[in-house]
Write an enzyme that holds these catalytic residues in place. Structure first.
Site, PDB file in Angstrom:
ATOM      1  N   ASP A 160       0.810  -1.221   0.000  1.00 57.94           N
ATOM      2  CA  ASP A 160       0.000   0.000   0.000  1.00 57.94           C
ATOM      3  C   ASP A 160       0.840   1.267   0.000  1.00 57.94           C
ATOM      4  OD1 ASP A 160      -2.301   1.472  -0.087  1.00 57.94           O
ATOM      5  OD2 ASP A 160      -2.731   1.323   2.051  1.00 57.94           O
ATOM      6  N   ASP A 198      -3.103  -5.045  -5.462  1.00 56.01           N
ATOM      7  CA  ASP A 198      -2.388  -3.772  -5.602  1.00 56.01           C
ATOM      8  C   ASP A 198      -0.878  -3.905  -5.729  1.00 56.01           C
ATOM      9  OD1 ASP A 198      -4.722  -2.232  -5.547  1.00 56.01           O
ATOM     10  OD2 ASP A 198      -4.672  -2.102  -3.381  1.00 56.01           O
ATOM     11  N   ASP A 349     -14.395   0.999   4.529  1.00 52.40           N
ATOM     12  CA  ASP A 349     -13.155   1.497   3.950  1.00 52.40           C
ATOM     13  C   ASP A 349     -12.504   2.528   4.868  1.00 52.40           C
ATOM     14  OD1 ASP A 349     -13.533   0.052   1.524  1.00 52.40           O
ATOM     15  OD2 ASP A 349     -14.899   1.597   0.818  1.00 52.40           O
TER      16      ASP A 349
END
Length: 368
Positions: A160, A198, A349
């Site tokens: 991330d 990701d 989230d």
């Protein structure tokens, strides 16, 4: 992850996964389907999220600002799958909430449309001493029921880019060891592996050297998984249709080993995001066309994409979203191997509650 990217927010040690024993257990994340809707219940005030003592929350992904639409490619022969049945792990935050709130008027909708659906099991902590047993608990559960589990290794170093889901293994040597132990739990049955959301699409924050080293570890991970269990289907991070252009994403994927049948069965997209299924199908086919390789397919996270992505690009628990298509390994679409619920609907989230905590009000809004 950065707001411009498709980001997963991991809170706690494991996301979407329930552990084999004790608190470090993987938790499953489901998403509802395109099946007929139930009559909605009346809106009721939401209760505060209920924390789980045994399951860690699942990560959340933030959408990237829209890029040019992906070109549509010609369809090819549909890739077959051995089973259309997906495994629902018996532990998740939504199941915890359902069991703890038998009299809540929202419970029937949340239970039938979210908790009863099969979902991915995330392993978001670097835990070499326990990961083999925890993965084995999930894969053996799938074998016992004759169903296919979906597991998500999520411990790459520099995860991330230092955002909400930062963490992972301390370095790539430690990560490679963790992957070896993860692979030891895969067993011999069918299993779908969503390898590091990701990790490819959001690699721009790394230097060229760091990127090359990460991609080498990802290619190695795919090989290790498929050597440990030849029936494992391994998919690599393609971001989503609002992120990189297909040619750019394919180039990154190729460097990460996704074009090689020795390490890859194809790509995944839209994890924890909201882009519509039709857009993702077109995008994934364009990525696969640019990627090359033989017999590769794609899987799409449909957990919260029923209304598509918000026009304003909002990524954090945006209003007006709904559940997407039901999880299945039989999509009827050429080169689209599965619709999966990778992100658990109802897990925040970071705006409806702390990242990864379960919000019954948000889950109810998505499901009704």
């Amino acid at each position: 992850m950065v707001a411009a990217a498709s980001v997963v927010v991991a809170a706690g040690t494991v996301s979407g996964v329930i552990s084999a024993s004790g608190p470090d257990v993987p938790e499953a994340r489901p998403v509802s389907s395109a099946s007929p809707r139930l009559v909605p219940l009346p809106a009721v005030p939401s209760a505060s999220p209920t924390p789980s003592a045994t399951v860690s929350p699942s990560p959340s992904v933030r959408p990237k600002r829209p890029s040019a639409p992906a070109p549509r490619s010609s369809s090819q022969a549909k890739k077959t799958t051995a089973s259309a049945r997906l495994y629902r792990h018996p532990a998740s935050r939504v199941l915890d909430w359902v069991r703890a709130h038998p009299d809540d008027p929202r419970r029937p909708v949340i239970e039938s449309r979210i908790a009863d659906q099969p979902a991915a099991v995330w392993f978001a902590d670097w835990s070499p001493d326990t990961v083999t047993a925890r993965v084995r608990a999930v894969t053996s559960g799938g074998v016992a029921e004759g169903r296919v589990p979906v597991v998500v290794p999520y411990a790459i170093p520099g995860r991330d880019c230092g955002g909400h889901s930062e963490g992972g293994a301390p370095d790539l040597d430690a990560y490679d060891e963790w992957i070896d132990r993860f692979a030891a739990g895969l067993g011999g049955g069918e299993v779908v592996v969503i390898l590091e959301p990701d990790s490819v699409a959001q690699a721009d924050c790394l230097s060229a050297g760091e990127r090359a080293e990460r991609f080498a570890s990802l290619a190695r991970a795919g090989r290790v998984f498929k050597e440990a269990n030849p029936r494992a289907r391994v998919y690599y991070d393609a971001g989503h249709s609002g992120w990189h252009a297909p040619a750019k994403q394919a180039d990154l994927l190729r460097r990460a080993g996704a074009a090689s049948s020795a390490s890859s069965d194809g790509v995944f997209s839209n994890v924890s995001n909201f882009h519509g299924t039709a857009d993702e199908i077109a995008y994934d086919r364009a990525v696969l066309d640019a990627l090359g390789g033989t017999g590769l397919g794609a899987v799409i996270d449909t957990s919260r994409n029923g209304n598509g992505a918000p026009a304003d690009g909002e990524w954090c628990d945006p209003a007006g979203r709904t559940l997407g298509r039901a999880p299945t390994l039989s999509t009827g679409e050429a080169r689209i191997d599965a619709y999966l619920w990778v992100k658990l609907p109802g897990e925040s989230d970071g705006c409806k509650g702390a990242p990864g905590t379960f919000s019954p009000s948000y889950a109810y809004d998505l499901a009704r």
